[in-house]
Design a protein around this motif. Structure first.
Motif, PDB file in Angstrom:
ATOM      1  N   GLY A   1       8.936  13.914   0.583  1.00  0.00           N
ATOM      2  CA  GLY A   1       8.730  15.250   0.028  1.00  0.00           C
ATOM      3  C   GLY A   1       7.334  15.801   0.157  1.00  0.00           C
ATOM      4  N   PHE A   2       6.402  15.061   0.764  1.00  0.00           N
ATOM      5  CA  PHE A   2       5.049  15.585   0.945  1.00  0.00           C
ATOM      6  C   PHE A   2       5.028  16.548   2.136  1.00  0.00           C
ATOM      7  CE2 PHE A   2       4.556  11.585  -1.277  1.00  0.00           C
ATOM      8  CZ  PHE A   2       3.659  11.918  -2.291  1.00  0.00           C
ATOM      9  N   THR A   3       4.312  17.637   1.953  1.00  0.00           N
ATOM     10  CA  THR A   3       4.307  18.679   2.995  1.00  0.00           C
ATOM     11  C   THR A   3       2.909  19.091   3.440  1.00  0.00           C
ATOM     12  OG1 THR A   3       4.378  20.429   1.312  1.00  0.00           O
ATOM     13  CG2 THR A   3       6.499  19.642   2.176  1.00  0.00           C
ATOM     14  N   ALA A   4       1.893  18.801   2.637  1.00  0.00           N
ATOM     15  CA  ALA A   4       0.524  19.220   2.967  1.00  0.00           C
ATOM     16  C   ALA A   4      -0.239  18.025   3.529  1.00  0.00           C
ATOM     17  CB  ALA A   4      -0.181  19.754   1.728  1.00  0.00           C
ATOM     18  N   PHE A   5      -0.676  18.136   4.769  1.00  0.00           N
ATOM     19  CA  PHE A   5      -1.355  17.028   5.438  1.00  0.00           C
ATOM     20  C   PHE A   5      -2.678  17.502   6.030  1.00  0.00           C
ATOM     21  CE2 PHE A   5       3.031  15.793   5.315  1.00  0.00           C
ATOM     22  CZ  PHE A   5       3.006  14.416   5.120  1.00  0.00           C
TER      23      PHE A   5
ATOM     24  N   HIS B   1       0.836  -1.207   0.000  1.00  0.00           N
ATOM     25  CA  HIS B   1       0.000   0.000   0.000  1.00  0.00           C
ATOM     26  C   HIS B   1       0.869   1.255   0.000  1.00  0.00           C
ATOM     27  CE1 HIS B   1      -3.814  -2.187   1.049  1.00  0.00           C
ATOM     28  NE2 HIS B   1      -2.912  -3.078   1.438  1.00  0.00           N
ATOM     29  N   PHE B   2       1.945   1.186   0.749  1.00  0.00           N
ATOM     30  CA  PHE B   2       2.898   2.296   0.828  1.00  0.00           C
ATOM     31  C   PHE B   2       4.128   1.913   0.001  1.00  0.00           C
ATOM     32  CE2 PHE B   2       6.543   4.483   2.553  1.00  0.00           C
ATOM     33  CZ  PHE B   2       6.089   5.765   2.795  1.00  0.00           C
ATOM     34  N   ASP B   3       4.173   2.395  -1.238  1.00  0.00           N
ATOM     35  CA  ASP B   3       5.274   2.112  -2.157  1.00  0.00           C
ATOM     36  C   ASP B   3       6.129   3.376  -2.239  1.00  0.00           C
ATOM     37  OD1 ASP B   3       6.970   1.686  -4.317  1.00  0.00           O
ATOM     38  OD2 ASP B   3       5.430   0.809  -5.605  1.00  0.00           O
ATOM     39  N   ALA B   4       7.191   3.414  -1.445  1.00  0.00           N
ATOM     40  CA  ALA B   4       7.993   4.633  -1.328  1.00  0.00           C
ATOM     41  C   ALA B   4       8.547   5.077  -2.673  1.00  0.00           C
ATOM     42  CB  ALA B   4       9.120   4.419  -0.318  1.00  0.00           C
ATOM     43  N   GLU B   5       9.042   4.134  -3.482  1.00  0.00           N
ATOM     44  CA  GLU B   5       9.645   4.497  -4.757  1.00  0.00           C
ATOM     45  C   GLU B   5       8.611   5.095  -5.704  1.00  0.00           C
ATOM     46  OE1 GLU B   5      12.513   5.177  -7.589  1.00  0.00           O
ATOM     47  OE2 GLU B   5      12.697   4.714  -5.446  1.00  0.00           O
ATOM     48  N   ASN B   6       7.450   4.508  -5.786  1.00  0.00           N
ATOM     49  CA  ASN B   6       6.410   5.047  -6.664  1.00  0.00           C
ATOM     50  C   ASN B   6       5.926   6.407  -6.170  1.00  0.00           C
ATOM     51  OD1 ASN B   6       4.739   4.847  -8.963  1.00  0.00           O
ATOM     52  ND2 ASN B   6       3.036   4.110  -7.724  1.00  0.00           N
ATOM     53  N   LEU B   7       5.761   6.546  -4.878  1.00  0.00           N
ATOM     54  CA  LEU B   7       5.336   7.827  -4.315  1.00  0.00           C
ATOM     55  C   LEU B   7       6.392   8.908  -4.574  1.00  0.00           C
ATOM     56  CD1 LEU B   7       3.949   6.512  -0.914  1.00  0.00           C
ATOM     57  CD2 LEU B   7       2.588   7.569  -2.725  1.00  0.00           C
ATOM     58  N   ARG B   8       7.665   8.547  -4.434  1.00  0.00           N
ATOM     59  CA  ARG B   8       8.740   9.517  -4.637  1.00  0.00           C
ATOM     60  C   ARG B   8       8.808   9.980  -6.095  1.00  0.00           C
ATOM     61  NH1 ARG B   8      12.521   6.511  -3.206  1.00  0.00           N
ATOM     62  NH2 ARG B   8      12.782   7.210  -1.054  1.00  0.00           N
ATOM     63  N   ARG B   9       8.709   9.033  -7.009  1.00  0.00           N
ATOM     64  CA  ARG B   9       8.946   9.333  -8.418  1.00  0.00           C
ATOM     65  C   ARG B   9       7.742   9.929  -9.134  1.00  0.00           C
ATOM     66  NH1 ARG B   9      11.090   4.441 -11.654  1.00  0.00           N
ATOM     67  NH2 ARG B   9      11.158   6.093 -13.237  1.00  0.00           N
ATOM     68  N   HIS B  10       6.545   9.502  -8.777  1.00  0.00           N
ATOM     69  CA  HIS B  10       5.416   9.782  -9.659  1.00  0.00           C
ATOM     70  C   HIS B  10       4.264  10.586  -9.057  1.00  0.00           C
ATOM     71  CE1 HIS B  10       6.965   6.043 -11.858  1.00  0.00           C
ATOM     72  NE2 HIS B  10       7.175   7.073 -12.655  1.00  0.00           N
ATOM     73  N   VAL B  11       4.189  10.702  -7.746  1.00  0.00           N
ATOM     74  CA  VAL B  11       3.026  11.370  -7.153  1.00  0.00           C
ATOM     75  C   VAL B  11       3.384  12.810  -6.807  1.00  0.00           C
ATOM     76  CG1 VAL B  11       1.303  11.324  -5.307  1.00  0.00           C
ATOM     77  CG2 VAL B  11       2.149   9.172  -6.279  1.00  0.00           C
ATOM     78  N   SER B  12       2.531  13.731  -7.250  1.00  0.00           N
ATOM     79  CA  SER B  12       2.765  15.165  -7.047  1.00  0.00           C
ATOM     80  C   SER B  12       2.905  15.493  -5.572  1.00  0.00           C
ATOM     81  CB  SER B  12       1.594  15.966  -7.626  1.00  0.00           C
ATOM     82  OG  SER B  12       1.683  17.329  -7.246  1.00  0.00           O
ATOM     83  N   LYS B  13       3.958  16.234  -5.244  1.00  0.00           N
ATOM     84  CA  LYS B  13       4.175  16.645  -3.863  1.00  0.00           C
ATOM     85  C   LYS B  13       3.280  17.817  -3.483  1.00  0.00           C
ATOM     86  CE  LYS B  13       7.062  13.354  -3.709  1.00  0.00           C
ATOM     87  NZ  LYS B  13       6.854  12.905  -5.096  1.00  0.00           N
ATOM     88  N   ARG B  14       2.498  18.308  -4.453  1.00  0.00           N
ATOM     89  CA  ARG B  14       1.491  19.324  -4.136  1.00  0.00           C
ATOM     90  C   ARG B  14       0.188  18.700  -3.645  1.00  0.00           C
ATOM     91  NH1 ARG B  14       3.673  21.472  -8.943  1.00  0.00           N
ATOM     92  NH2 ARG B  14       1.926  20.658 -10.178  1.00  0.00           N
ATOM     93  N   ALA B  15       0.082  17.401  -3.763  1.00  0.00           N
ATOM     94  CA  ALA B  15      -1.126  16.720  -3.294  1.00  0.00           C
ATOM     95  C   ALA B  15      -1.250  16.841  -1.779  1.00  0.00           C
ATOM     96  CB  ALA B  15      -1.083  15.250  -3.692  1.00  0.00           C
ATOM     97  N   THR B  16      -2.483  17.001  -1.322  1.00  0.00           N
ATOM     98  CA  THR B  16      -2.762  17.021   0.113  1.00  0.00           C
ATOM     99  C   THR B  16      -2.974  15.594   0.591  1.00  0.00           C
ATOM    100  OG1 THR B  16      -3.791  19.209   0.021  1.00  0.00           O
ATOM    101  CG2 THR B  16      -4.348  17.810   1.907  1.00  0.00           C
ATOM    102  N   VAL B  17      -2.228  15.189   1.613  1.00  0.00           N
ATOM    103  CA  VAL B  17      -2.331  13.832   2.145  1.00  0.00           C
ATOM    104  C   VAL B  17      -3.494  13.775   3.133  1.00  0.00           C
ATOM    105  CG1 VAL B  17      -1.185  12.034   3.467  1.00  0.00           C
ATOM    106  CG2 VAL B  17       0.137  13.441   1.861  1.00  0.00           C
ATOM    107  N   LEU B  18      -4.406  12.838   2.899  1.00  0.00           N
ATOM    108  CA  LEU B  18      -5.502  12.575   3.840  1.00  0.00           C
ATOM    109  C   LEU B  18      -4.975  11.567   4.856  1.00  0.00           C
ATOM    110  CD1 LEU B  18      -8.399  12.196   1.228  1.00  0.00           C
ATOM    111  CD2 LEU B  18      -7.714  14.255   2.498  1.00  0.00           C
ATOM    112  N   LEU B  19      -4.689  12.033   6.062  1.00  0.00           N
ATOM    113  CA  LEU B  19      -3.940  11.243   7.028  1.00  0.00           C
ATOM    114  C   LEU B  19      -4.872  10.601   8.053  1.00  0.00           C
ATOM    115  CD1 LEU B  19      -0.853  10.752   7.475  1.00  0.00           C
ATOM    116  CD2 LEU B  19      -0.988  12.492   9.268  1.00  0.00           C
TER     117      LEU B  19
END
Length: 520
Positions: free
Chosen positions: A97-101, A63-81
């Motif tokens: 690199g995610f900053t919006a939570f 579920h948590f694929d660090a490599e895919n998240l690092r390479r392909h998912v926008s760091k402008r996305a807001t994480v629903l935590l």
């Protein structure tokens, strides 16, 4: 609301008010043992990653694929935590690199921009995933979706109370090492596998019936196993005790029960859900024909992934590590803090390490009563694990705090035990950090006594299962004087109250008495 399958438990949920990317897993997980099935590496991950919101349900590496998240998912996305007891999920996402939570509160709907509403239910017992699992509920334009993925809540009433659900995604297949890794006669192993498979389907059907959604999407499995030594774990239709049935197998079982609202969500499938229907477009011309050709498909997939598997194996060896000394350094402080877990395990456990030819090179004893790790002698043990030395070297090299959701889920080990399953043992091995251990110890200490009784057949029993508080009014099955909680398959002998599945649990039970002429 449009849903695009991205593989396994993953999907992109698109609405006019924004998009939510869920659990985007591509790369092999758990020591290169699990791969997404079908192969989803050919999807347009750059496009999928341009989402408005990101939801990672929990830290399992499928579920948590660090490599895919690092390479392909926008760091402008807001994480629903999800509201978890530790910060591990947020910390790992920040490292990527995610900053919006958006820190949600469990079971509390949150109104986002444009009329989009979400709610996350967080499950936080030490046995829920890697210290936490969760479900995501989404509503927009009168359409409601529940992405339950791997989560096993006691019931779905909190979601049903928010209105009729149009799309329900949930797990149906196995995600465990039992019974394959246990050293048992093949006939016994097969029988246990049949029971496990039946319980998986039964649990899914109970959730489906409770929510009564318009469409049901079986997701979150199965993975496929492409390394030669793990290949037998794939369900190719020849073994009724295989715990990894695929989507078509479940859909066929579901249809035989007279149900016709299942939707198979492959990588690239799109399902447009409205209050009145669901328009599905599949990426293959014939879904059934695709599954009929599963073995040939997997062999080709195996050929493509063989270099990745060999590269992963080459990275595990760290001969500079003194395994015993490093285990003592890491585990002794945890054993000194452990009360309920160490006492619940109640005896020594032996870890045997092997070389590449399968020969045992090291025998290490985790002596829980003495609170120490040492070289094993001839001590009698009730649990024994055997695995490759290089796997443990890699766990120690990386500082992995959760051996359950890394080594054990890899199925790259064997196990033997005398007597019952011991939940405390597996909980300890997923809590190899001070933060996790302290949380688990506190959680077990705070479990409340269940004071309400219900009637099950001719018995009066406590309403909630002593394991994880499943409502026995819904999940109990009675066979003579043995009660089985269908949530996780735990069994209790009602005359004595003793748990037949694991040590350390007791159920309150007694015969129900009725006035003359009254029946239960």
């Amino acid at each position: 609301m449009r849903i695009t399958g991205t593989g396994h438990a993953g999907m992109l949920i698109e609405t006019a008010a924004g998009s939510i990317l869920c659990d985007p897993w591509v790369n092999p997980a758990f020591f290169a043992s699990w791969f997404p099935f079908p192969d989803n590496s050919g999807l347009d991950w750059e496009r999928l990653g341009r989402c408005d919101y990101l939801y990672v349900s929990h830290l399992h590496r499928d579920h948590f694929d660090a490599e895919n998240l690092r390479r392909h998912v926008s760091k402008r996305a807001t994480v629903l935590l999800p509201e978890y007891p530790t910060r591990e999920l947020e910390d790992e996402l920040r490292e990527l690199g995610f900053t919006a939570f958006l820190r949600t509160r469990s079971n509390e709907p949150v109104a986002l921009d444009g009329g989009l509403t979400v709610m996350i239910q967080a499950l936080v017992s030490p046995t829920d995933g890697p210290i936490g699992d969760s479900s995501l509920w989404v509503e927009h334009g009168g359409v409601r979706l529940l992405n339950q993925n791997d989560a096993r809540p006691r019931d779905l009433s909190v979601f049903a109370a928010l209105g009729h659900v149009h799309a329900h995604m949930l797990q149906f297949s196995g995600a465990i090492w039992y019974p394959m890794v246990y050293e048992l006669p093949e006939a016994a192993k097969r029988a246990f596998g049949v029971q496990k498979r039946e319980r998986q389907f039964d649990r899914s059907l109970r959730y489906i019936d409770e929510l009564a959604a318009d469409r049901v999407f079986p997701i979150a499995g199965p993975p496929c196993f492409l390394d030669d030594e793990l290949w037998p774990n794939n369900d190719l239709g020849t073994e009724p005790g295989n715990i990894f049935p695929d989507q078509q197998v479940f859909a066929d079982h579901y249809e035989k029960l007279g149900r016709d609202n299942a939707v198979i969500l492959l990588p690239g499938t799109t399902a447009t859900v409205t209050p009145g229907g669901c328009d599905v477009v599949q990426p293959v011309a014939d879904v059934r024909a695709f599954f009929d050709g599963k073995e040939a498909y997997l062999r080709d997939y195996q050929r493509r992934q063989r270099p990745a598997i060999e590269a992963a194996k080459a990275s595990w060896r760290h001969p500079e590590i003194d395994v015993l000394a490093e285990l003592q350094r890491r585990v002794h402080p945890l054993l000194a803090q452990s009360e309920r877990l160490a006492d619940g395990i109640g005896g020594p456990v032996r870890l045997e390490l092997t070389d590449d030819d399968g020969r045992v090179t090291d025998r290490i004893l985790f002596d829980f009563p003495a609170r120490e790790v040492r070289a094993a002698g001839e001590e009698k043990v009730r649990y024994r694990f055997r695995t490759g030395r290089r796997l443990v070297e890699h766990l120690l090299y990386t500082g992995e705090p959760d051996w359950v959701n890394s080594l054990f889920l890899s199925c790259r080990f064997t196990a033997a035990r005398i007597g019952q399953y011991n939940e405390y043992l597996y909980t300890f091995f997923k809590c190899l950090s001070a933060e996790r251990l302290q949380y688990a110890e506190g959680w077990y200490a705070e479990q409340d006594t269940d004071d309400e009784d219900i009637e099950v057949g001719d018995w009066l029993v406590q309403r909630h299962c002593p394991h994880l508080k499943a409502n026995l009014a819904r999940f109990a099955r009675l066979d003579d004087a043995v009660l089985t909680c269908q949530m996780h398959g735990w069994r209790f002998d009602l005359p004595t109250g003793r748990c037949l599945t694991t040590a350390g649990y007791q159920i309150r039970a007694g015969r129900a008495h009725h006035p003359a002429g009254e029946t239960s």
